[in-house]
Write a protein that holds these residues in place. Structure first.
Motif, mmCIF file in Angstrom:
data_model
loop_
_atom_site.group_PDB
_atom_site.id
_atom_site.type_symbol
_atom_site.label_atom_id
_atom_site.label_comp_id
_atom_site.label_asym_id
_atom_site.label_seq_id
_atom_site.Cartn_x
_atom_site.Cartn_y
_atom_site.Cartn_z
ATOM 1 N N HIS A 76 3.614 -6.222 0.212
ATOM 2 C CA HIS A 76 2.407 -5.793 0.808
ATOM 3 C C HIS A 76 1.468 -6.930 0.336
ATOM 4 C CE1 HIS A 76 -0.823 -3.008 2.084
ATOM 5 N NE2 HIS A 76 -1.421 -3.560 1.310
ATOM 6 N N HIS A 78 -2.461 -9.265 1.660
ATOM 7 C CA HIS A 78 -3.529 -9.579 2.431
ATOM 8 C C HIS A 78 -3.697 -11.049 2.639
ATOM 9 C CE1 HIS A 78 -4.826 -5.211 3.465
ATOM 10 N NE2 HIS A 78 -4.039 -5.226 2.045
ATOM 11 N N HIS A 231 -1.659 1.549 5.131
ATOM 12 C CA HIS A 231 -1.924 2.081 3.771
ATOM 13 C C HIS A 231 -2.034 3.526 3.762
ATOM 14 C CE1 HIS A 231 -4.065 -1.877 4.103
ATOM 15 N NE2 HIS A 231 -3.717 -2.043 2.677
ATOM 16 N N HIS A 270 0.820 1.671 -1.599
ATOM 17 C CA HIS A 270 0.254 2.633 -2.477
ATOM 18 C C HIS A 270 0.967 3.908 -2.780
ATOM 19 C CE1 HIS A 270 -2.444 -0.792 -2.553
ATOM 20 N NE2 HIS A 270 -2.922 -0.434 -1.452
ATOM 21 N N ASP A 321 -0.498 -6.993 -3.409
ATOM 22 C CA ASP A 321 -1.735 -6.495 -2.623
ATOM 23 C C ASP A 321 -2.804 -7.119 -3.017
ATOM 24 O OD1 ASP A 321 -3.129 -4.625 -0.770
ATOM 25 O OD2 ASP A 321 -3.887 -3.630 -2.610
HETATM 26 ZN ZN ZN Z 1 -3.613 -3.370 1.044
#
Ligand code: ZN
Ligand code: GUN
Length: 433
Positions: A76, A78, A231, A270, A321
């Motif tokens: 995960h 971005h 998420h 998460h 993340d």
């Molecule tokens: Zn994220």
């Protein structure tokens, strides 16, 4: 003329989760090991003496004294948040509004998207990460930029256009029809092309209408082998907001369940504020969790419960993340994972740590038939680590009494500096030296 290449190094890989008890049948380690590769695939892995005899015609690449592992899998991250990593002072919802949404706005510009995608993938390689599940932005062009850059590097990547049709700035909003049309177009263009896999990516429940979530569920059922990433249950204010927005749902996770968004190749980031029923549901549906320790500490979100997830049989991958997370390094991420688990009364031994960074990520993404360890036929993505890359590491390694102690120190103290080389399909991707 032979295309066989034999890499000499100390080699560690995993066959399954060693668990908190460090079951030594879960891994294989050769101090003097060899990995034999042909046409980007693993042919064999084992003790170098036997393999040098068995493959006398192979070209030999010498990494003796270093540690060779499967490439790291970041479940995960971005790419569009690269430029806002380490932004001060906010928890999730403020952080999204203050830093994230303005940064993501810039990806309407393809030139900017190309530029960031190139930097981002090179940064992954510098950190030994060869596969990731990646969020771009709401813009179609951000996905094209990303997959084009990944294709140039031949990296196995999962990505898909963010969908959000409410509770975000106008300049980032799509709608049900445009999200469906854009997603279909991108699926047709990229899903299964080379090493690309497409992920439906509703950002999170608050930014999608029920209609958009329902449309996402229909696409997830319609196309073969799609991923779905989102998420869930990261932050207590977020959880309260979801309860207000979806009063009929039993829990935050149940919102997604009602729209058919759980299942194999579902990857949920998460997963902190869940209850037992949620975890059981994730296990039953084969939905994976991404454990994002640097992000969870940085944004003050909470502590992930690894043992509870694993005891129930949930697939769990590790993730940076970025840019909520504070490092591209999966080693630094393990360092923080150890501390998160300490605060929860759990232990992360070095074996399980390196399992989480490699095979567990492949399992979370349902890619364990292709990557994650060195069984014959796997794609030859791997990383070579220098135990003694810094003066402190060198000193600490000299003091270490066992392999386990050395691995643990590497996991805690390692960062991009220990990555001597990263190989994608058997080819080196970092400048030598
Ligand atoms: Zn994220
Ligand atoms: N929840 C919704 N969007 C995001 C995001 O971009 N980062 C994190 N950490 N959580 C989110």
């Amino acid at each position: 003329m032979s295309e066989l290449t034999l890499f000499r190094a100390s080699i560690l890989h995993f066959l399954r989760d060693p668990g908190e008890a460090a079951d030594d049948r879960a891994w294989q380690y050769w101090e003097d090991g060899a990995l034999v590769v042909e046409s980007g695939r693993v042919v064999a892995c084992g003790p170098e003496a036997a393999l040098l005899t068995q493959y006398p015609q192979a070209k030999v690449v010498d990494h003796r004294g270093k540690l060779l592992l499967p490439g790291f899998v970041d479940t995960h991250i971005h790419f569009a948040q690269t430029d806002i990593i380490a932004s001060y002072g906010a928890q999730l919802l403020d952080w999204l509004n203050t830093y994230t949404f303005p940064a993501e706005r810039r990806f309407a510009d393809r030139v900017h998207a190309d530029n960031v995608a190139q930097f981002f993938l090179d940064e992954l390689l510098r950190n030994g990460t060869t596969t990731a599940a990646v969020y771009p932005t709401v813009h179609k062009a951000s996905v094209d930029a990303f997959f084009s850059a990944a294709e140039q590097r031949q990296m196995r990547m999962v990505c898909g256009k963010i969908m959000m049709d409410r509770h975000c700035p106008d300049f980032l909003q799509d709608n049900v029809a445009s999200a469906e049309a854009d997603s279909r177009e991108l699926i047709e263009r990229w899903h299964g092309r080379g090493r690309a896999g497409y992920a439906l990516t509703p950002r999170f429940a608050p930014t999608s209408t029920p209609e958009q979530l329902a449309m996402t569920g229909r696409l997830f059922a319609e196309y073969e082998g799609l991923w779905l990433q989102t998420h869930v249950a990261e932050n207590v204010d977020e959880v309260r907001w979801v309860a207000d927005l979806f009063p009929d749902a039993r829990s935050y996770l149940d919102v997604y369940d009602r729209y058919g968004l759980l299942g194999e190749r579902g990857v949920y980031a998460h997963c902190i504020h869940l209850d037992r029923a949620d975890r059981e549901r994730m296990a039953a549906t084969g939905t994976a969790m991404s454990f994002c320790p640097t992000s969870n500490l940085f944004l003050g979100s909470g502590l992930f419960d690894l043992n509870r997830a694993r005891e129930l049989g949930v697939r769990v991958g590790l993730a940076t993340d970025v840019g909520g997370g504070t490092s591209f390094s999966m080693l630094q991420t393990l360092n923080e994972a150890y501390k998160v688990l300490q605060l929860g009364g759990q232990k992360l031994n070095a074996w399980r740590g390196f399992y989480l960074a490699t095979l567990a990520g492949a399992e979370a993404l349902y890619l364990e038939d292709r990557i994650g360890n060195f069984l014959p036929g796997k794609e030859a993505d791997f990383v070579v680590l220098d135990w003694a890359a810094t003066p402190l590491l060198e000193r600490r390694m000299q003091a270490a009494q066992s392999l386990e102690e050395r691995l643990f120190a590497l996991m805690l103290l390692g960062c991009d500096r220990v990555v001597a080389q990263t190989y994608v399909l058997g080819e080196p991707r970092l400048p030598a030296g």
